[in-house]
Design a protein around this motif. Sequence first.
Motif, PDB file in Angstrom:
ATOM      1  N   ASP A 147      26.504   7.048 -20.660  1.00  0.00           N
ATOM      2  CA  ASP A 147      25.412   7.459 -19.281  1.00  0.00           C
ATOM      3  C   ASP A 147      24.037   7.300 -20.346  1.00  0.00           C
ATOM      4  O   ASP A 147      24.316   6.842 -21.478  1.00  0.00           O
ATOM      5  CB  ASP A 147      25.582   8.877 -19.124  1.00  0.00           C
ATOM      6  CG  ASP A 147      26.532   9.872 -18.517  1.00  0.00           C
ATOM      7  OD1 ASP A 147      27.566   8.378 -17.968  1.00  0.00           O
ATOM      8  OD2 ASP A 147      26.751  10.693 -18.347  1.00  0.00           O
ATOM      9  N   LEU A 148      23.565   6.645 -18.775  1.00  0.00           N
ATOM     10  CA  LEU A 148      22.187   6.191 -19.652  1.00  0.00           C
ATOM     11  C   LEU A 148      21.669   6.961 -19.814  1.00  0.00           C
ATOM     12  O   LEU A 148      20.984   8.153 -19.213  1.00  0.00           O
ATOM     13  CB  LEU A 148      21.358   5.200 -18.371  1.00  0.00           C
ATOM     14  CG  LEU A 148      22.028   4.126 -18.335  1.00  0.00           C
ATOM     15  CD1 LEU A 148      21.049   3.367 -16.688  1.00  0.00           C
ATOM     16  CD2 LEU A 148      21.661   3.182 -18.969  1.00  0.00           C
ATOM     17  N   GLY A 149      20.307   7.408 -20.639  1.00  0.00           N
ATOM     18  CA  GLY A 149      19.772   8.302 -21.344  1.00  0.00           C
ATOM     19  C   GLY A 149      20.060   8.569 -22.757  1.00  0.00           C
ATOM     20  O   GLY A 149      20.721   8.483 -23.197  1.00  0.00           O
ATOM     21  N   ASN A 192      19.001   0.125 -21.990  1.00  0.00           N
ATOM     22  CA  ASN A 192      19.755   1.399 -22.107  1.00  0.00           C
ATOM     23  C   ASN A 192      19.189   2.624 -20.950  1.00  0.00           C
ATOM     24  O   ASN A 192      19.182   3.569 -21.763  1.00  0.00           O
ATOM     25  CB  ASN A 192      20.959   1.526 -23.209  1.00  0.00           C
ATOM     26  CG  ASN A 192      21.806   0.437 -23.526  1.00  0.00           C
ATOM     27  OD1 ASN A 192      22.388  -0.158 -22.738  1.00  0.00           O
ATOM     28  ND2 ASN A 192      21.732   0.295 -25.162  1.00  0.00           N
ATOM     29  N   SER A 193      18.169   2.228 -20.470  1.00  0.00           N
ATOM     30  CA  SER A 193      17.502   3.504 -19.993  1.00  0.00           C
ATOM     31  C   SER A 193      17.268   3.554 -18.667  1.00  0.00           C
ATOM     32  O   SER A 193      17.631   2.000 -17.714  1.00  0.00           O
ATOM     33  CB  SER A 193      15.674   3.399 -20.595  1.00  0.00           C
ATOM     34  OG  SER A 193      16.113   3.737 -22.059  1.00  0.00           O
ATOM     35  N   ARG A 242      29.662  11.378 -26.854  1.00  0.00           N
ATOM     36  CA  ARG A 242      29.569  10.652 -25.777  1.00  0.00           C
ATOM     37  C   ARG A 242      30.591   9.931 -25.935  1.00  0.00           C
ATOM     38  O   ARG A 242      31.611   8.773 -27.358  1.00  0.00           O
ATOM     39  CB  ARG A 242      28.503   9.902 -26.566  1.00  0.00           C
ATOM     40  CG  ARG A 242      27.254  10.326 -25.771  1.00  0.00           C
ATOM     41  CD  ARG A 242      25.956  10.022 -26.171  1.00  0.00           C
ATOM     42  NE  ARG A 242      25.147   9.270 -24.364  1.00  0.00           N
ATOM     43  CZ  ARG A 242      24.382   8.990 -24.593  1.00  0.00           C
ATOM     44  NH1 ARG A 242      23.388   9.284 -25.009  1.00  0.00           N
ATOM     45  NH2 ARG A 242      23.902   8.692 -22.586  1.00  0.00           N
ATOM     46  N   PRO A 243      31.217   8.977 -25.177  1.00  0.00           N
ATOM     47  CA  PRO A 243      31.238   9.196 -24.114  1.00  0.00           C
ATOM     48  C   PRO A 243      31.846  10.224 -23.766  1.00  0.00           C
ATOM     49  O   PRO A 243      32.943  10.383 -24.018  1.00  0.00           O
ATOM     50  CB  PRO A 243      31.865   7.511 -23.036  1.00  0.00           C
ATOM     51  CG  PRO A 243      32.650   6.913 -23.486  1.00  0.00           C
ATOM     52  CD  PRO A 243      32.395   7.257 -25.421  1.00  0.00           C
ATOM     53  N   PHE A 244      30.972  10.930 -22.160  1.00  0.00           N
ATOM     54  CA  PHE A 244      32.579  11.723 -22.134  1.00  0.00           C
ATOM     55  C   PHE A 244      32.473  11.433 -20.301  1.00  0.00           C
ATOM     56  O   PHE A 244      32.212  11.792 -18.936  1.00  0.00           O
ATOM     57  CB  PHE A 244      31.131  13.139 -21.450  1.00  0.00           C
ATOM     58  CG  PHE A 244      32.015  14.062 -20.875  1.00  0.00           C
ATOM     59  CD1 PHE A 244      32.621  15.562 -21.365  1.00  0.00           C
ATOM     60  CD2 PHE A 244      32.438  14.504 -19.903  1.00  0.00           C
ATOM     61  CE1 PHE A 244      33.702  16.366 -20.982  1.00  0.00           C
ATOM     62  CE2 PHE A 244      33.054  15.591 -19.190  1.00  0.00           C
ATOM     63  CZ  PHE A 244      33.646  16.836 -20.073  1.00  0.00           C
ATOM     64  N   ASN A 245      34.047  11.800 -20.164  1.00  0.00           N
ATOM     65  CA  ASN A 245      34.805  11.958 -18.812  1.00  0.00           C
ATOM     66  C   ASN A 245      34.345  10.283 -18.323  1.00  0.00           C
ATOM     67  O   ASN A 245      34.612  10.154 -16.894  1.00  0.00           O
ATOM     68  CB  ASN A 245      34.456  12.346 -17.902  1.00  0.00           C
ATOM     69  CG  ASN A 245      35.386  13.215 -16.931  1.00  0.00           C
ATOM     70  OD1 ASN A 245      36.517  12.656 -16.310  1.00  0.00           O
ATOM     71  ND2 ASN A 245      35.162  13.371 -15.812  1.00  0.00           N
ATOM     72  N   ALA A 246      34.830   8.991 -18.590  1.00  0.00           N
ATOM     73  CA  ALA A 246      33.780   8.171 -18.481  1.00  0.00           C
ATOM     74  C   ALA A 246      35.467   7.314 -17.376  1.00  0.00           C
ATOM     75  O   ALA A 246      35.952   8.045 -17.300  1.00  0.00           O
ATOM     76  CB  ALA A 246      34.075   6.295 -19.402  1.00  0.00           C
ATOM     77  N   LYS A 247      34.879   6.180 -16.537  1.00  0.00           N
ATOM     78  CA  LYS A 247      35.361   5.783 -15.363  1.00  0.00           C
ATOM     79  C   LYS A 247      36.926   5.347 -16.318  1.00  0.00           C
ATOM     80  O   LYS A 247      36.839   4.703 -17.250  1.00  0.00           O
ATOM     81  CB  LYS A 247      34.923   4.675 -14.561  1.00  0.00           C
ATOM     82  CG  LYS A 247      33.989   5.313 -14.501  1.00  0.00           C
ATOM     83  CD  LYS A 247      33.006   3.428 -13.613  1.00  0.00           C
ATOM     84  CE  LYS A 247      31.996   4.257 -13.268  1.00  0.00           C
ATOM     85  NZ  LYS A 247      30.826   2.759 -12.323  1.00  0.00           N
ATOM     86  N   ALA A 252      22.480   7.034 -13.398  1.00  0.00           N
ATOM     87  CA  ALA A 252      22.790   6.407 -14.668  1.00  0.00           C
ATOM     88  C   ALA A 252      23.651   7.415 -15.306  1.00  0.00           C
ATOM     89  O   ALA A 252      24.681   6.840 -16.569  1.00  0.00           O
ATOM     90  CB  ALA A 252      21.564   7.693 -15.970  1.00  0.00           C
ATOM     91  N   ILE A 253      24.814   7.821 -14.331  1.00  0.00           N
ATOM     92  CA  ILE A 253      26.565   8.137 -14.603  1.00  0.00           C
ATOM     93  C   ILE A 253      27.329   6.798 -15.412  1.00  0.00           C
ATOM     94  O   ILE A 253      26.861   5.955 -14.353  1.00  0.00           O
ATOM     95  CB  ILE A 253      26.924   8.937 -13.714  1.00  0.00           C
ATOM     96  CG1 ILE A 253      25.550  10.249 -14.006  1.00  0.00           C
ATOM     97  CG2 ILE A 253      28.595   9.559 -14.309  1.00  0.00           C
ATOM     98  CD1 ILE A 253      26.164  11.383 -12.940  1.00  0.00           C
ATOM     99  N   ASP A 254      27.693   6.761 -16.229  1.00  0.00           N
ATOM    100  CA  ASP A 254      28.592   5.569 -16.314  1.00  0.00           C
ATOM    101  C   ASP A 254      27.669   3.768 -16.112  1.00  0.00           C
ATOM    102  O   ASP A 254      29.039   3.196 -16.131  1.00  0.00           O
ATOM    103  CB  ASP A 254      30.047   5.360 -15.597  1.00  0.00           C
ATOM    104  CG  ASP A 254      30.864   6.870 -16.333  1.00  0.00           C
ATOM    105  OD1 ASP A 254      30.545   7.014 -17.410  1.00  0.00           O
ATOM    106  OD2 ASP A 254      31.607   7.411 -15.413  1.00  0.00           O
ATOM    107  N   THR A 255      27.394   4.545 -16.800  1.00  0.00           N
ATOM    108  CA  THR A 255      26.472   2.643 -16.732  1.00  0.00           C
ATOM    109  C   THR A 255      25.189   1.335 -17.733  1.00  0.00           C
ATOM    110  O   THR A 255      24.854   1.480 -17.752  1.00  0.00           O
ATOM    111  CB  THR A 255      25.305   2.847 -15.441  1.00  0.00           C
ATOM    112  OG1 THR A 255      23.978   3.705 -15.774  1.00  0.00           O
ATOM    113  CG2 THR A 255      26.024   2.872 -13.892  1.00  0.00           C
ATOM    114  N   GLY A 256      25.993   2.329 -19.024  1.00  0.00           N
ATOM    115  CA  GLY A 256      25.154   2.764 -20.135  1.00  0.00           C
ATOM    116  C   GLY A 256      25.579   1.245 -20.711  1.00  0.00           C
ATOM    117  O   GLY A 256      27.412   1.318 -20.581  1.00  0.00           O
TER     118      GLY A 256
END
Length: 86
Positions: free
Chosen positions: A73-75, A7-8, A61-66, A42-46
């Motif tokens: 988000d990754l990271g 997840n990075s 987390r998550p914030f404002n996901a799809k 990295a946004i919304d791909t974790g």
Amino acid sequence: GTLTVTNSIWQGQTPSGTIYNINPLFTNQGTGDLTLTLCSPAIDTGSTAGMPVVDFLGNTRPFNAKPGTLDYDLGAYEFQASAVDV
């Protein structure tokens, strides 16, 4: 020992795990600001698996996901604005 990274996102050689070999578009990597910019890949791909419910700054987390997803988000940092599809 063995290094396992999951997840990075970073730019460079990838040792293992769910990672992306792409520029993460950090706000200012040179000054150590590793928060995400608006168009960061990295946004919304974790993944939600094993992820904390807050980021490094304590943001939820998550914030404002799809819509219809729980994508993190990754990271270490969760992007705190509305992402734009490009």
